[in-house]
Design a protein around this motif. Structure first.
Motif, mmCIF file in Angstrom:
data_model
loop_
_atom_site.group_PDB
_atom_site.id
_atom_site.type_symbol
_atom_site.label_atom_id
_atom_site.label_comp_id
_atom_site.label_asym_id
_atom_site.label_seq_id
_atom_site.Cartn_x
_atom_site.Cartn_y
_atom_site.Cartn_z
ATOM 1 N N ARG A 98 74.209 99.957 7.560
ATOM 2 C CA ARG A 98 75.609 99.338 7.244
ATOM 3 C C ARG A 98 75.940 98.729 8.664
ATOM 4 O O ARG A 98 75.426 99.517 9.826
ATOM 5 N N PRO A 99 76.834 97.783 8.639
ATOM 6 C CA PRO A 99 77.276 97.138 7.707
ATOM 7 C C PRO A 99 76.129 95.996 6.999
ATOM 8 O O PRO A 99 75.349 95.554 7.669
ATOM 9 N N ARG A 100 76.442 95.908 5.701
ATOM 10 C CA ARG A 100 75.488 95.064 4.818
ATOM 11 C C ARG A 100 75.948 93.737 5.115
ATOM 12 O O ARG A 100 77.086 93.671 4.855
ATOM 13 N N VAL A 101 75.198 92.539 5.298
ATOM 14 C CA VAL A 101 75.956 91.298 5.515
ATOM 15 C C VAL A 101 75.619 90.423 4.116
ATOM 16 O O VAL A 101 74.570 90.380 3.828
ATOM 17 N N MET A 102 76.541 89.912 3.844
ATOM 18 C CA MET A 102 76.300 89.007 2.414
ATOM 19 C C MET A 102 76.652 87.469 2.904
ATOM 20 O O MET A 102 77.916 87.495 3.742
ATOM 21 N N MET A 103 76.074 86.498 2.911
ATOM 22 C CA MET A 103 76.630 85.268 3.151
ATOM 23 C C MET A 103 76.420 84.500 2.263
ATOM 24 O O MET A 103 75.786 84.493 1.219
ATOM 25 N N MET A 104 77.878 83.842 2.182
ATOM 26 C CA MET A 104 78.034 82.956 0.915
ATOM 27 C C MET A 104 77.713 81.512 1.341
ATOM 28 O O MET A 104 78.361 81.101 2.280
ATOM 29 N N VAL A 105 76.945 80.812 0.418
ATOM 30 C CA VAL A 105 76.413 79.416 0.941
ATOM 31 C C VAL A 105 77.058 78.645 -0.236
ATOM 32 O O VAL A 105 77.086 78.994 -1.291
ATOM 33 N N VAL A 183 80.578 96.539 4.149
ATOM 34 C CA VAL A 183 79.879 95.166 3.777
ATOM 35 C C VAL A 183 80.799 94.121 4.391
ATOM 36 O O VAL A 183 81.977 94.019 4.422
ATOM 37 N N MET A 184 80.195 93.088 5.072
ATOM 38 C CA MET A 184 80.596 92.078 5.644
ATOM 39 C C MET A 184 80.252 90.821 4.957
ATOM 40 O O MET A 184 78.950 90.528 4.768
ATOM 41 N N ILE A 185 81.193 90.105 4.532
ATOM 42 C CA ILE A 185 80.916 88.927 3.544
ATOM 43 C C ILE A 185 81.373 87.626 4.386
ATOM 44 O O ILE A 185 82.553 87.646 4.809
ATOM 45 N N VAL A 186 80.254 86.873 4.711
ATOM 46 C CA VAL A 186 80.475 85.590 5.460
ATOM 47 C C VAL A 186 80.782 84.622 4.742
ATOM 48 O O VAL A 186 79.834 84.003 3.856
ATOM 49 N N ASP A 187 82.137 83.855 4.780
ATOM 50 C CA ASP A 187 82.081 82.623 4.156
ATOM 51 C C ASP A 187 81.853 81.382 4.886
ATOM 52 O O ASP A 187 82.374 81.054 5.932
ATOM 53 N N THR A 188 80.560 80.822 4.477
ATOM 54 C CA THR A 188 79.828 79.685 5.688
ATOM 55 C C THR A 188 80.564 78.359 5.327
ATOM 56 O O THR A 188 81.294 78.137 4.188
ATOM 57 N N ALA A 189 80.289 77.526 6.290
ATOM 58 C CA ALA A 189 80.978 76.301 6.249
ATOM 59 C C ALA A 189 80.205 75.354 4.946
ATOM 60 O O ALA A 189 79.191 75.609 4.655
ATOM 61 N N GLY A 190 81.191 74.612 4.117
ATOM 62 C CA GLY A 190 80.720 73.931 2.990
ATOM 63 C C GLY A 190 80.612 72.422 3.443
ATOM 64 O O GLY A 190 81.516 72.105 4.054
ATOM 65 N N ARG A 191 79.666 71.718 2.820
ATOM 66 C CA ARG A 191 79.751 70.392 2.937
ATOM 67 C C ARG A 191 79.550 69.680 1.649
ATOM 68 O O ARG A 191 79.552 70.255 0.731
ATOM 69 N N SER A 192 79.876 68.091 2.128
ATOM 70 C CA SER A 192 80.172 67.631 0.583
ATOM 71 C C SER A 192 78.708 67.329 -0.019
ATOM 72 O O SER A 192 78.526 66.860 -1.026
ATOM 73 N N GLN A 193 77.472 67.471 0.906
ATOM 74 C CA GLN A 193 76.247 67.169 0.465
ATOM 75 C C GLN A 193 75.147 67.935 0.937
ATOM 76 O O GLN A 193 75.563 68.564 2.150
ATOM 77 N N GLU A 213 72.105 89.725 1.671
ATOM 78 C CA GLU A 213 72.137 88.909 0.402
ATOM 79 C C GLU A 213 72.708 87.365 0.935
ATOM 80 O O GLU A 213 73.705 87.451 1.626
ATOM 81 N N THR A 214 71.912 86.639 0.490
ATOM 82 C CA THR A 214 72.452 85.088 0.556
ATOM 83 C C THR A 214 72.581 84.659 -0.808
ATOM 84 O O THR A 214 71.584 84.435 -1.581
ATOM 85 N N LEU A 215 74.073 84.414 -1.072
ATOM 86 C CA LEU A 215 74.306 84.061 -2.301
ATOM 87 C C LEU A 215 74.887 82.644 -2.235
ATOM 88 O O LEU A 215 75.783 82.453 -1.711
#
Ligand code: GDP
Length: 293
Positions: A98-105, A183-193, A213-215
């Motif tokens: 711990r902490p488990r890192v989850m990356m949201m892409v 648990v740490m949930i990372v909200d990464t940058a979103g792009r248009s493409q 986790e990379t979701l």
């Protein structure tokens, strides 16, 4: 989402039930209808082809000719092969240091930030100590949105001005370790493409901390395009799961049927509404039930 598809499939099944013994021609006629219904629902062509071939092989074989109720047997085979196509249920991997890192892409507008908050809420309710991390320094509005959602679900949000995402994530990790976050949930940058810069940035984050986790968050409303986007991400970063959002919409639903088969990446969650509680752990049997009506 699957109204048209399940309506069409039910019609095919009803026609089958009206017959007694099934000939090979009866099975083929039914499978042609199933094939068309799936293609019209925007299921990937290759996935449909494999699915129909598997069903046909079993349905014209001994399994059906020896059955007391051939129509029911064909329907059972369709159900089983649909489950095979959807793939098994897969849970988040939260065991380990711990902490488990989850990356949201994901791309902008896919529902990534909303999904991060929904998952944060779920994990918190399961007793995890969660930290949300805003790793999108390019869009202040995105940071604000995560802060608002974090407040709503009672989860703290780590932000840092003027730093690039890998550094923000590293600092967040240090703070999470000190604060007993699980648990740490990372909200990464979103792009248009899909672009190289985004992929480089995601890889740079993964070099700073161990990612459990990379979701990838994908909008199911965009049909086959969702499958293309998932394939693009999968080829650049190592994905451990998919979150399919907007499953409450009126799209034809085919993406949710083919995405696992095409990409090999398991679906872990479905987003089923704008509300923060509208998240389902992926359950293929439940999804198959909706598709088959
Ligand atoms: P991001 O740009 O990927 O972070 O996307 P957001 O999380 O800001 O979501 C974009 C829009 O989609 C917002 O209006 C959300 O409320 C909406 N949204 C997200 N998930 C869902 C869902 O599962 N169903 C519906 N109907 N809307 C959703």
């Amino acid at each position: 989402m699957f109204e048209n598809l399940s309506g069409r499939l039910n019609e095919v099944f009803q026609n089958l039930r009206r017959r007694g013994k099934l000939t090979e021609a009866d099975v083929d006629a039914a499978l042609r209808e199933v094939r068309m219904a799936l293609l019209e629902a925007d299921v990937n062509y290759g996935v449909v082809k494999d699915f129909i071939a598997r069903v046909r092989e079993r349905a014209v074989g001994a399994e059906v000719s020896r059955a007391l109720n051939p129509a029911q047997q064909v329907i059972k085979i369709v159900h089983e092969e649909l489950l095979n196509t959807l793939g098994p249920a897969d849970r988040l991997n939260l065991s380990g240091p711990r902490p488990r890192v989850m990356m949201m892409v994901g791309l902008q507008g896919s529902g990534k930030t909303t999904a991060a908050a929904k998952i944060a809420r779920l994990l918190r309710s399961q007793g995890e100590r969660v930290l949300l991390v805003a790793a999108d320094p390019y869009r202040p509005a995105a940071i604000k949105q995560l802060q608002t959602l974090g407040e709503r679900v009672g989860v703290p949000v780590f932000t840092e001005d003027g730093k690039l995402p890998p550094e923000v994530v590293q600092h967040a990790f240090t703070q999470a370790e000190k604060g007993g976050v699980t648990v740490m949930i990372v909200d990464t940058a979103g792009r248009s493409q899909l672009d190289q810069q985004l992929m480089d940035e995601l890889r740079a984050i993964a070099r700073k901390v161990t990612i459990a986790e990379t979701l990838l968050v994908v909008d199911s409303m965009i049909g086959q395009e969702a499958v293309h986007i998932a394939t693009g991400f999968r080829d650049s970063v190592s994905l451990s799961g998919l979150v399919l959002t907007k499953m409450d919409g009126d799209a034809r639903g085919g993406a949710s049927i083919s995405i696992r088969s095409v990409t090999g990446v398991p679906i872990k969650f479905l987003g089923t509404g704008e509300g923060i509680e509208a998240l389902e752990a992926y359950d293929p049997a439940r999804l198959a039930g909706r598709i088959l009506g």
